[in-house]
Enzyme design. Structure first.
Site, PDB file in Angstrom:
ATOM      1  N   HIS A 145      26.110  33.304 -12.708  1.00  0.00           N
ATOM      2  CA  HIS A 145      26.909  33.421 -11.352  1.00  0.00           C
ATOM      3  C   HIS A 145      27.808  32.059 -11.398  1.00  0.00           C
ATOM      4  O   HIS A 145      27.411  31.010 -11.632  1.00  0.00           O
ATOM      5  CB  HIS A 145      26.105  33.570 -10.156  1.00  0.00           C
ATOM      6  CG  HIS A 145      27.126  33.544  -9.112  1.00  0.00           C
ATOM      7  ND1 HIS A 145      27.658  34.938  -8.924  1.00  0.00           N
ATOM      8  CD2 HIS A 145      27.595  32.914  -8.266  1.00  0.00           C
ATOM      9  CE1 HIS A 145      28.545  34.646  -7.821  1.00  0.00           C
ATOM     10  NE2 HIS A 145      28.521  33.611  -7.183  1.00  0.00           N
ATOM     11  N   ASP A 159      23.019  38.369  -6.555  1.00  0.00           N
ATOM     12  CA  ASP A 159      22.850  36.880  -6.816  1.00  0.00           C
ATOM     13  C   ASP A 159      21.640  36.573  -6.062  1.00  0.00           C
ATOM     14  O   ASP A 159      21.801  35.279  -5.488  1.00  0.00           O
ATOM     15  CB  ASP A 159      24.246  36.163  -6.198  1.00  0.00           C
ATOM     16  CG  ASP A 159      25.550  36.532  -7.064  1.00  0.00           C
ATOM     17  OD1 ASP A 159      25.372  37.282  -8.174  1.00  0.00           O
ATOM     18  OD2 ASP A 159      26.395  37.083  -6.121  1.00  0.00           O
ATOM     19  N   LEU A 207      25.863  46.254  -8.777  1.00  0.00           N
ATOM     20  CA  LEU A 207      24.554  45.956  -8.456  1.00  0.00           C
ATOM     21  C   LEU A 207      23.695  46.711  -9.276  1.00  0.00           C
ATOM     22  O   LEU A 207      23.945  47.870  -9.702  1.00  0.00           O
ATOM     23  CB  LEU A 207      24.519  46.466  -7.024  1.00  0.00           C
ATOM     24  CG  LEU A 207      22.982  45.908  -6.546  1.00  0.00           C
ATOM     25  CD1 LEU A 207      22.886  44.481  -6.260  1.00  0.00           C
ATOM     26  CD2 LEU A 207      23.032  46.604  -4.951  1.00  0.00           C
ATOM     27  N   ILE A 208      22.695  45.955  -9.907  1.00  0.00           N
ATOM     28  CA  ILE A 208      21.537  46.590 -10.719  1.00  0.00           C
ATOM     29  C   ILE A 208      20.528  47.668  -9.710  1.00  0.00           C
ATOM     30  O   ILE A 208      19.789  46.976  -8.918  1.00  0.00           O
ATOM     31  CB  ILE A 208      20.653  45.444 -11.463  1.00  0.00           C
ATOM     32  CG1 ILE A 208      21.787  45.010 -12.346  1.00  0.00           C
ATOM     33  CG2 ILE A 208      19.732  46.225 -12.296  1.00  0.00           C
ATOM     34  CD1 ILE A 208      22.320  45.616 -13.488  1.00  0.00           C
ATOM     35  N   SER A 230      34.166  36.654 -22.612  1.00  0.00           N
ATOM     36  CA  SER A 230      33.971  35.317 -23.216  1.00  0.00           C
ATOM     37  C   SER A 230      32.553  34.628 -23.272  1.00  0.00           C
ATOM     38  O   SER A 230      32.020  34.057 -24.305  1.00  0.00           O
ATOM     39  CB  SER A 230      34.905  34.355 -22.561  1.00  0.00           C
ATOM     40  OG  SER A 230      34.481  33.565 -21.227  1.00  0.00           O
ATOM     41  N   ASN A 231      31.617  34.894 -22.173  1.00  0.00           N
ATOM     42  CA  ASN A 231      30.304  34.606 -22.290  1.00  0.00           C
ATOM     43  C   ASN A 231      29.458  35.387 -22.963  1.00  0.00           C
ATOM     44  O   ASN A 231      28.834  34.866 -24.046  1.00  0.00           O
ATOM     45  CB  ASN A 231      29.613  34.822 -20.784  1.00  0.00           C
ATOM     46  CG  ASN A 231      30.010  33.498 -20.114  1.00  0.00           C
ATOM     47  OD1 ASN A 231      29.268  32.407 -20.341  1.00  0.00           O
ATOM     48  ND2 ASN A 231      30.749  33.533 -18.887  1.00  0.00           N
TER      49      ASN A 231
HETATM   50  C1  GAR Z   1      31.798  34.492 -15.503  1.00  0.00           C
HETATM   51  O1  GAR Z   1      32.460  33.414 -15.064  1.00  0.00           O
HETATM   52  C2  GAR Z   1      30.762  34.911 -14.701  1.00  0.00           C
HETATM   53  O2  GAR Z   1      29.900  34.087 -14.135  1.00  0.00           O
HETATM   54  C3  GAR Z   1      31.262  35.877 -13.738  1.00  0.00           C
HETATM   55  O3  GAR Z   1      32.270  36.532 -14.351  1.00  0.00           O
HETATM   56  C4  GAR Z   1      32.914  35.612 -15.457  1.00  0.00           C
HETATM   57  C5  GAR Z   1      32.990  36.769 -16.554  1.00  0.00           C
HETATM   58  O4  GAR Z   1      33.673  36.043 -17.577  1.00  0.00           O
HETATM   59  N1  GAR Z   1      30.314  36.651 -12.930  1.00  0.00           N
HETATM   60  C6  GAR Z   1      30.340  36.919 -11.606  1.00  0.00           C
HETATM   61  O5  GAR Z   1      31.287  36.704 -11.018  1.00  0.00           O
HETATM   62  C7  GAR Z   1      29.092  37.632 -11.038  1.00  0.00           C
HETATM   63  N2  GAR Z   1      28.896  37.505  -9.844  1.00  0.00           N
HETATM   64  P1  GAR Z   1      33.584  36.441 -19.130  1.00  0.00           P
HETATM   65  O6  GAR Z   1      33.922  37.891 -18.926  1.00  0.00           O
HETATM   66  O7  GAR Z   1      35.019  35.713 -19.642  1.00  0.00           O
HETATM   67  O8  GAR Z   1      32.541  36.176 -19.535  1.00  0.00           O
END
Ligand code: GAR
Length: 195
Positions: A110, A151, A93-94, A19-20
């Site tokens: 995050h 993070d 992890l990158i 979604s992001n």
């Molecule tokens: C997001 O909330 C992002 O912050 C989190 O995964 C989700 C992805 O959502 N990332 C982490 O937890 C990284 N440690 P999306 O696939 O709907 O964008």
């Protein structure tokens, strides 16, 4: 005459629903600042791949061995002339070679207010469950540069939202995701403009 500046090429790395990633693709669709030109995922069935296809953006699947034991992905990023990398729900992890190739040019999002509720194993719903269990009054999201630790890189932007004791982890997740959608694309744009 002023020469028109070419938009920067952005690669999105994502493991999940995307979604992001969708918000970022939409934000930069007709932008003169940046364009999403590649989506990289470690999961063949990740929702983000269908979203990339909808937008006509090429995708690349990676596997753990190739990612950690070779530097093949660098060749792919080079081929697509990638300038910036956005991790949008990418859970691996990158590796150091990749951090070195994109110094302060790789951003992660995050779903908490780092340095709280971060680190290995802290992703997705685990974060929101930990936030609820801790009984904190607020949570939020953090956008930061990526280094070799989970993070841990320099923080670029944070936004917060209140947490009430009666909020479920799902409600907390929804509120945080709304902040992510609102701020991740514009933060990427600001960082690109800053150069
Ligand atoms: C997001 O909330 C992002 O912050 C989190 O995964 C989700 C992805 O959502 N990332 C982490 O937890 C990284 N440690 P999306 O696939 O709907 O964008």
């Amino acid at each position: 005459m002023l020469e028109k500046h070419k938009p920067s090429n952005i690669a999105i790395f994502a493991s999940g629903g995307g979604s992001n990633a969708r918000k970022i693709m939409e934000h930069f669709k007709d932008s003169s600042v940046g364009q999403v030109t590649l989506v990289v995922s470690n999961r063949r069935n990740a929702g983000v791949l269908a979203i990339a296809e909808e937008h006509g953006i090429p995708t690349q699947i990676i596997d753990r061995q190739g990612f950690y034991e070779t530097e093949e992905i660098l060749g792919v990023l080079k081929e697509h002339q990638i300038d910036w990398v956005a991790l949008a729900g990418f859970l691996w992890l990158i590796p150091a070679y990749l951090v070195r190739a994109y110094p302060q040019r790789m951003l992660n999002i995050h779903p908490a207010l780092l340095p709280k509720f971060g680190g290995k194993g802290m992703y997705g719903h685990h974060v929101h469950e930990a936030v609820k269990a801790a009984g904190v009054a607020e949570t939020g999201m953090t956008i930061h540069f990526v280094n070799e630790h989970y993070d841990d890189g320099d923080i670029l932007f944070q936004a917060s939202c209140p947490v009430s004791p009666e909020d479920s982890a799902e409600e907390i997740a929804r509120n945080v995701l709304a902040l992510e959608h609102r701020y991740f694309p514009e933060t990427i744009e600001k960082v690109i403009l800053r150069g």
